[in-house]
Enzyme design. Structure first.
Site, PDB file in Angstrom:
ATOM      1  N   GLY A 192       0.851  -1.186   0.000  1.00 44.31           N
ATOM      2  CA  GLY A 192       0.000   0.000   0.000  1.00 44.31           C
ATOM      3  C   GLY A 192       0.882   1.228   0.000  1.00 44.31           C
ATOM      4  CB  CYS A 203       5.367  -4.051   0.212  1.00 43.00           C
ATOM      5  SG  CYS A 203       6.267  -2.571  -0.221  1.00 43.00           S
ATOM      6  CE1 TYR A 204       1.124   1.190   5.536  1.00 41.38           C
ATOM      7  CE2 TYR A 204      -0.474  -0.608   5.573  1.00 41.38           C
ATOM      8  CZ  TYR A 204      -0.031   0.620   6.046  1.00 41.38           C
ATOM      9  OH  TYR A 204      -0.747   1.266   7.022  1.00 41.38           O
ATOM     10  CG  ASP A 239     -13.647  -9.561 -21.609  1.00 43.34           C
ATOM     11  OD1 ASP A 239     -12.919 -10.573 -21.624  1.00 43.34           O
ATOM     12  OD2 ASP A 239     -13.202  -8.400 -21.595  1.00 43.34           O
ATOM     13  CG  HIS A 251       5.611  -5.926  -4.458  1.00 40.00           C
ATOM     14  ND1 HIS A 251       4.349  -5.767  -3.962  1.00 40.00           N
ATOM     15  CD2 HIS A 251       6.279  -4.788  -4.162  1.00 40.00           C
ATOM     16  CE1 HIS A 251       4.230  -4.573  -3.412  1.00 40.00           C
ATOM     17  NE2 HIS A 251       5.395  -3.951  -3.518  1.00 40.00           N
ATOM     18  CE  LYS A 266      -9.559 -10.403 -23.198  1.00 37.94           C
ATOM     19  NZ  LYS A 266     -10.613  -9.363 -23.289  1.00 37.94           N
ATOM     20  CD  GLU A 275       2.733  -8.816  -5.129  1.00 36.15           C
ATOM     21  OE1 GLU A 275       3.508  -9.497  -4.435  1.00 36.15           O
ATOM     22  OE2 GLU A 275       2.486  -7.624  -4.875  1.00 36.15           O
TER      23      GLU A 275
END
Ligand code: XMP
Length: 513
Positions: free
Chosen positions: A55, A82-83, A230, A172, A369, A174
């Protein structure tokens, strides 16, 4: 069916849904909740693990987002990113401060050294690049915590208290830039939280179908089907859930690619839904006659689209729910504020207030996606629909430069088909994110047989991109370009010259109009 759940507590970082997506990739069900969610609600979800996201704030700022400290006595393993890592340290007796210039402030790819004795890094290499983006620094690590990773600039890159199941990383895991990041998340899930890996896209489908059924009851549902990935996947999901209560309105504006309208119609025949194909080619071409300004074309198409859709919707009578195929990247982009309008994108997703309905259902809102494509396969949509490249709402109208006529559209359709056909034969689809033909408004002299020709120039366009905000032109092998050129000039009347667009975006855009 209930799955083990991992909770991602959102502190406003930019990668929050990406964390959720990585967890799902590891076969564990995951939900993102705002950090303000009350403890009782979190407990009711019975998570096997919790991830605190990054964040933009500093934990020592009194206005920064905080958690209910009861979360630390709950006994559920926590991974702070992180945060989230700083929040963990701050709450458990550590000290976080602003890093001084040139010391422990880190951005970008950083070589990091890991203690693989820690369960989070178990079985992974001892050294690797990690993606950092933090200005604050853990000056004092809380009692009971061990330091388990460091970089040259920073001794406190990762901390853990394995006895309580608390882990924190400053980087991070991710994002793709972090080598073995997914391996670390997998370790958190499987080694630390004891996940069983009981979740698949098939489960997502079942859960979504159940939820749609519960919500809709015996109500009526309406969906605008564009034929894009979509809206097609959203339609298939709702069709599977509520069958004939669903009406899909497919406005065929006559600006689709070769055979596209028929393909969409065929793909939905297996469901017992009300499929309305509004054949409005004459109407659209009539309105577009003599119009050459790209923005006016878009505006006309957008307005007519809504009008046709509305007229069809009225025939159904009272509608209770409107389905939209919004996916997660749309959610991020729509929050992007007031960037300059380069082109007024007309998306059939963004529909009017004119149609009266109780509520909007957005069943793909959490998905990226490629997850949407995966879900489409679970629903047994044909591969050509699932893998369809992006196609602008105004269709070929913005690929016929200048004034539009039926003849020009037919010419473009055939040329575009040949281009796509040769790309498929050369197995190049994976290297091109969007590729198409543009009928320019320019004519030039050529020679065919013994005669002079004076015909149109066709442009081929192909881009390689991840976000469509910036793009590079694709280096298509010359042999493939040559085959496309020879075939088009031979097979498509009124085209005597082919050019390949070698501009990136910026300064050009992907479409020509
Ligand atoms: P540009 O041309 O702006 O295109 O670089 C970026 C992406 O957006 C698509 N595009 C549109 N999509 N309505 C849409 O739904 C539009 O009016 C429109 N204009 C461009 C384009 O195909 C590319 O994928």
């Amino acid at each position: 069916m209930s799955h083990q759940t991992v909770l991602v507590l959102d502190f406003g970082g930019q990668y929050n849904q990406l964390i959720a997506r990585r967890v799902r990739e590891c076969g564990v069900y995951c939900e993102v909740k705002p950090y303000t969610t009350p403890m009782a609600e979190l407990k009711a979800m019975e998570p096997v693990g919790i991830i605190f996201t990054g964040g933009p704030n500093s934990v020592y700022d009194p206005k920064s987002p905080q958690v209910d400290p009861a979360i630390f006595g709950w006994g559920v393993p926590i991974l702070g990113i992180c945060y989230g890592c700083q929040l963990l340290a701050h709450n458990l007796g550590g000290r976080v401060t602003a890093a001084q210039e040139d010391s422990a402030r880190e951005y970008g790819k950083t070589e990091t050294f890991f203690n693989t004795g820690c369960k989070l890094f178990k079985g992974l290499p001892e050294k690797g690049v990690s993606w950092m983006s933090h200005g604050d620094y853990m000056e004092k690590v809380p009692d009971g915590f061990a330091l388990v990773a460091h970089s040259d600039a920073c001794p406190n890159v990762a901390i853990c208290d394995e006895s309580r199941g608390f882990y924190g990383v400053q980087f991070h895991p991710e994002v793709n830039h972090t080598e073995n990041g997914t391996g670390m998340l997998r370790n958190f899930l499987y080694e630390i939280c004891g996940a069983k890996g009981d979740w698949t896209m098939g489960d997502y489908k079942e859960t979504a179908i159940r939820q749609i059924r519960e919500k809709v009851g015996d109500g009526k549902v309406l969906l605008a089907l564009s034929g894009g990935v979509d809206s097609s996947v959203a339609a298939a999901l709702v069709a599977e859930a509520v069958g004939s209560q669903l009406t899909c309105v497919f406005v065929d504006h006559g600006l689709m690619r070769l055979n596209e309208g028929d393909e969409v119609e065929v793909a939905f025949q297996k469901w017992d839904i009300n499929f309305v194909r509004a054949n409005a080619e004459d109407l659209f071409l009539g309105k577009l006659a003599g119009v050459s300004d790209p923005e006016r074309k878009r505006k006309i198409i957008g307005e007519e689209f809504i009008r046709v859709f509305e007229a069809e919707a009225k025939k159904i009578g009272q509608v209770d729910y409107l389905v939209q195929g919004t996916i997660y990247p749309d959610v991020i982009e729509s929050g992007a504020g007031d960037a300059a309008v380069i082109k007024s994108h007309h998306n059939v997703g963004g529909l009017p207030d004119y149609v009266d309905f109780k509520e909007i259902i957005e069943p793909l809102r959490m998905l990226f996606k490629d997850e949407v494509r995966q879900l489409g396969r679970e629903l047994e949509l044909p591969e050509y629909l699932v893998m369809r490249q992006p196609f602008p709402g105004p269709g070929l109208a913005i690929r016929v430069i200048g004034e539009i006529t039926k003849e020009k559209l037919d010419t473009l359709r055939l040329a575009d088909f040949i281009f796509r056909d040769e790309v498929a034969k050369a197995h190049l689809e994976g290297t091109m994110n969007q590729y198409f033909a543009v009928l320019t408004n320019m004519r030039s002299v050529g020679v065919m047989g013994d005669g002079r020709t004076y015909d149109y120039t066709l442009a081929l366009r192909s881009v390689t991109t991840t976000d469509f905000m910036t793009a590079d032109w694709t280096r298509i092998p010359y042999e493939v370009l040559d085959r496309v050129s020879v075939r088009i000039v031979n097979e498509v009347p009124h085209i005597n010259r082919i050019v390949y667009d070698i501009t990136s975006k910026p300064p050009a855009t992907i479409e020509w109009e």
